[in-house]
Design a protein around this motif. Sequence first.
Motif, short mmCIF file in Angstrom:
data_model
loop_
_atom_site.label_atom_id
_atom_site.label_comp_id
_atom_site.label_asym_id
_atom_site.label_seq_id
_atom_site.Cartn_x
_atom_site.Cartn_y
_atom_site.Cartn_z
N ALA A 284 0.83 -1.20 0.00
CA ALA A 284 0.00 0.00 0.00
C ALA A 284 0.87 1.26 0.00
O ALA A 284 0.58 2.23 -0.70
CB ALA A 284 -0.93 -0.01 1.21
N ASP A 285 1.97 1.23 0.77
CA ASP A 285 2.85 2.41 0.83
C ASP A 285 3.46 2.72 -0.53
O ASP A 285 3.52 3.87 -0.96
CB ASP A 285 3.99 2.17 1.85
CG ASP A 285 3.47 2.24 3.30
OD1 ASP A 285 2.32 2.69 3.50
OD2 ASP A 285 4.22 1.82 4.22
N LEU A 286 3.92 1.68 -1.20
CA LEU A 286 4.53 1.92 -2.51
C LEU A 286 3.48 2.44 -3.50
O LEU A 286 3.76 3.35 -4.30
CB LEU A 286 5.19 0.65 -3.05
CG LEU A 286 5.95 0.90 -4.35
CD1 LEU A 286 7.18 1.80 -4.13
CD2 LEU A 286 6.37 -0.39 -5.04
N ALA A 287 2.28 1.87 -3.43
CA ALA A 287 1.22 2.31 -4.36
C ALA A 287 0.89 3.77 -4.11
O ALA A 287 0.67 4.55 -5.04
CB ALA A 287 -0.02 1.44 -4.21
N ALA A 288 0.87 4.18 -2.81
CA ALA A 288 0.59 5.58 -2.50
C ALA A 288 1.67 6.48 -3.07
O ALA A 288 1.42 7.59 -3.51
CB ALA A 288 0.49 5.75 -0.99
N ASP A 289 2.89 5.96 -3.10
CA ASP A 289 4.03 6.75 -3.55
C ASP A 289 4.12 6.82 -5.08
O ASP A 289 4.22 7.89 -5.67
CB ASP A 289 5.30 6.11 -2.96
CG ASP A 289 6.50 7.02 -3.09
OD1 ASP A 289 6.29 8.22 -3.34
OD2 ASP A 289 7.63 6.53 -2.93
N ILE A 290 4.06 5.66 -5.76
CA ILE A 290 4.31 5.65 -7.21
C ILE A 290 3.15 5.05 -8.01
O ILE A 290 3.25 4.91 -9.24
CB ILE A 290 5.59 4.85 -7.56
CG1 ILE A 290 5.42 3.36 -7.21
CG2 ILE A 290 6.82 5.45 -6.88
CD1 ILE A 290 6.39 2.46 -7.95
N GLY A 291 2.03 4.72 -7.35
CA GLY A 291 0.93 4.03 -8.06
C GLY A 291 0.49 4.73 -9.32
O GLY A 291 0.23 4.10 -10.36
N ALA A 292 0.42 6.06 -9.29
CA ALA A 292 -0.08 6.81 -10.44
C ALA A 292 0.98 6.96 -11.53
O ALA A 292 0.75 7.58 -12.56
CB ALA A 292 -0.56 8.19 -9.99
N LYS A 293 2.17 6.38 -11.28
CA LYS A 293 3.23 6.44 -12.30
C LYS A 293 3.51 5.07 -12.89
O LYS A 293 4.51 4.90 -13.58
CB LYS A 293 4.52 6.99 -11.68
CG LYS A 293 4.42 8.41 -11.18
CD LYS A 293 5.76 8.82 -10.61
CE LYS A 293 5.64 10.05 -9.73
NZ LYS A 293 6.85 10.23 -8.92
N VAL A 294 2.70 4.10 -12.55
CA VAL A 294 2.94 2.75 -13.08
C VAL A 294 2.00 2.51 -14.26
O VAL A 294 0.80 2.43 -14.10
CB VAL A 294 2.72 1.68 -11.99
CG1 VAL A 294 2.86 0.28 -12.60
CG2 VAL A 294 3.73 1.87 -10.86
N ASP A 295 2.61 2.42 -15.46
CA ASP A 295 1.82 2.21 -16.67
C ASP A 295 1.78 0.72 -17.04
O ASP A 295 0.83 0.26 -17.63
CB ASP A 295 2.42 3.01 -17.83
CG ASP A 295 2.62 4.48 -17.45
OD1 ASP A 295 1.75 5.02 -16.74
OD2 ASP A 295 3.66 5.05 -17.83
N ILE A 296 2.85 0.03 -16.70
CA ILE A 296 2.90 -1.42 -16.93
C ILE A 296 3.45 -2.06 -15.66
O ILE A 296 4.52 -1.67 -15.18
CB ILE A 296 3.81 -1.78 -18.13
CG1 ILE A 296 3.26 -1.16 -19.42
CG2 ILE A 296 3.95 -3.30 -18.27
CD1 ILE A 296 4.15 -1.35 -20.64
N LEU A 297 2.71 -2.99 -15.12
CA LEU A 297 3.16 -3.69 -13.92
C LEU A 297 3.54 -5.11 -14.32
O LEU A 297 2.75 -5.81 -14.94
CB LEU A 297 2.05 -3.70 -12.86
CG LEU A 297 2.41 -4.27 -11.49
CD1 LEU A 297 1.57 -3.60 -10.40
CD2 LEU A 297 2.21 -5.79 -11.42
N VAL A 298 4.79 -5.47 -14.00
CA VAL A 298 5.23 -6.83 -14.32
C VAL A 298 5.42 -7.56 -12.99
O VAL A 298 6.36 -7.26 -12.23
CB VAL A 298 6.56 -6.83 -15.12
CG1 VAL A 298 6.92 -8.25 -15.54
CG2 VAL A 298 6.44 -5.92 -16.35
N ASN A 299 4.54 -8.50 -12.73
CA ASN A 299 4.62 -9.22 -11.47
C ASN A 299 5.55 -10.42 -11.62
O ASN A 299 5.23 -11.40 -12.29
CB ASN A 299 3.23 -9.67 -11.02
CG ASN A 299 3.27 -10.28 -9.63
OD1 ASN A 299 4.30 -10.21 -8.94
ND2 ASN A 299 2.17 -10.88 -9.22
#
Lengths: 413, 392
Positions: free
Chosen positions: A233-248
């Motif tokens: 959750a912390d990382l998503a709050a920090d950079i979530g709006a800058k992730v265009d492609i997520l590679v799990n």
Amino acid sequence: MTRPIAPSKRKDPLARTPRPLLPPSARSRTAHGLTLAAAEGRFALQRCEECHTFLYPPRDACPHCLSHDLPFTDAPVGGTLVAGTTIRVTNDTYFRERMPWRQGIVAADCGPSIIASLHGGCVEGSSVKLSLQLDKAGQPVAFATPLEETSNMRDDPQLRELTADPKHRRILITDGRNPVAPALAKALLRAEATHVFVGVAEAWKPFAGEADLRAIEGVEIVPLDLTDEQSVADLAADIGAKVDILVNTADHTRPVHIFDKGAARRLTETLDATLAGAMRLAQAFGPVMLARGADGTNSAVAWVNLLSVYALAAQPAFGTMSVSHAACLSLSHWLRTELRPGGVRLMNVFTGPLDTEWYQTVPPPKVAPGQLAEAVVDGLRRGLEEIYVGDAARDICARLAANPKALEREGGL
Amino acid sequence: MTPAKRTSYEGVVLAVPVTVPYQRFSIESAQWWLGRALRALAQSAGISHRQFDGFALASFTTAPDTAIGLTQHFGLSPRWLDHVPMGGVSGIISLRRAARAVQAGDASIVACVAGDTNHVDTFRRTLANFSRFAQDAVYPHGAGGANASFALIARNYMNRFGARREDFGKLCVTQRANALRNPNALMKKPLTLDQYMAARPVADPIHLFDCVMPCAGAEAFLVMREETAKSLGLSFARVLSTIERHHAFAEDDVQYRGGWAYDIGELYAMAGIQAGDVDLVQTYDDYPVISMMQFEDLGFCGKGEGPDFVRGHSFEIDGSFPHNTSGGQLSVGQAGAAGGHLGIVECMRQVMGIAGPTQVGRARIGLASGFGMINYDRGLSSGAVILAGESR
């Protein structure tokens, strides 16, 4: 010649983010034969088993002999653009924001007239190459490109709607400890991704590829522990709006025998790292990606899950891994449906055993990290939903289609 | 297997041409428009609508009703009922079926009624749900609707036969001039060729004035035997011959001819006339390229000669080739399935001598045609009727 797209400027914090819209998505059940081919990047049309005529659009009876045996069959991709138009006016909300849109009639070499969306380089009277693409609604559409490669071809605005090209996009690789992470980061940056975040849990613990990763320009290591809801959750709050492609890249491959003492606990640990980890990622990053599906050049565009091909068929030597990846695959299908309203694609990458330490005991053919990374980039550039990387993965896939019982009995690698 | 020789339409007549004046948008339902048309038919015929023992319906917007439900809605008790969901060719089809029904005695008076409403979002919904092939393989490519489909047909026709936008423009400009004499036409302003050429592009080469305006409205007529008409004291038009054809020339990559070309010999042979004997023509003009194609396929010139034919003729009411004298759909408006009846109703008025401000001087024999249903890449259906005045 296609005009190269410009990288996105810094986003105006006061500007409204456009809501993602979807193209018209009604399809007949039969038309999903095209969906299957498009998901795998094949060009397949119905071909009558009795009179061998290729047919389009999808039908339930052959207009030549009325046979109902009309399997989708890989078809020659060549054709000629007979007539083209540039649509400038529509009542549809999705296309209205994307006007003009080029469309034409292609006389396919294999017979039918195919109405296709056109790459900007297609010229009336010239030869074109046909493909099936998945649009933002996840539905299949025919697309025509010029025969010859031209510069910046992938920057064509219509093609870019139908793909998930990493160019000018920002990537999050979720588990930097996965040995494929450095190769993935390099391949995506070569494909002109602007930035690659790489998640690493407990960064103080060293790992094999660390130095390699840190040395790549454009890579930023970020704290991310998939087993910790707060960390995700912390990382998503920090950079979530800058992730265009997520590679799990989350993985937890450990050899455990089903009768081993503590095997259930080992399974739970594996599921926590992979399945629950994917769930935590979906919860934290899914909503913001969904909302950014139409956010300009660097809109959110794809979610990539790296899975073992043994998600499809249990591999006893790596039983917990098979179970966890099978569960992750199910979560993948769930998540794909939930991401669809945002036009965000979900690509499953099925690989055979990787040429890494955990598969030390497995004989070749094995998949090199670089090979996997190139396949991921290729899949994104083509907008695919399912890709199979390496001979072992394709072998399993083919055997599964041919006779799943034979595959089960033969077991082994 | 040679096709059986068709019996003539001897003794079959059309009476009571009805137009319910169009509106660009309507808050009313299709049923409202159809009801008004039915009432106008009854009033003009001087009988109760309950005496219509045949009813043929064409509409896109009666859902969830079909013709059956409308019998109860309108208080009809017909012994012959038809629902013709065929858009631009529905008028010809209704007429053909009704003609045979009255000839055989299955019905005495058939009311052929077509109409649609146009709510603010009706047109988009119709396009999005038009056909399975369109859903699967056309609409997801830019959602251009009919404009995009006809753009491809027009582009191909221009490439192949040398038609120019000016040629299409001549037809549109002339139809507007005709429409200015028709008080029911929605388009009230003159159109010049310069305005036509400068209009905004919609789907190249289709520009604004190549497109019909979707609207609400209704058209209707009665089909009966000549003696029925005479007993009711109604003037009428005779049916000399008709044709229909669906999915002709499947082998053409892009449509450059319609099914008329297949049946044209029979159309004139049955009527006992030549193309040159026709005094006025109402083509199905959803786009001018289709009118040009009809000049060829209906035998007024050879295939590919359409552009020259247009350059060599004048199409006004008093021109060398009176054409779409009411202004056609391009200038009157396209009220859904009523568009497939507009030409028939105007043709009736012409040969009956009651067209008023649009009356052609010499109008003994008229031809009206229908065209419709872009299921995928082409209009599948074509039809035509030749009508003559009472005295013939």
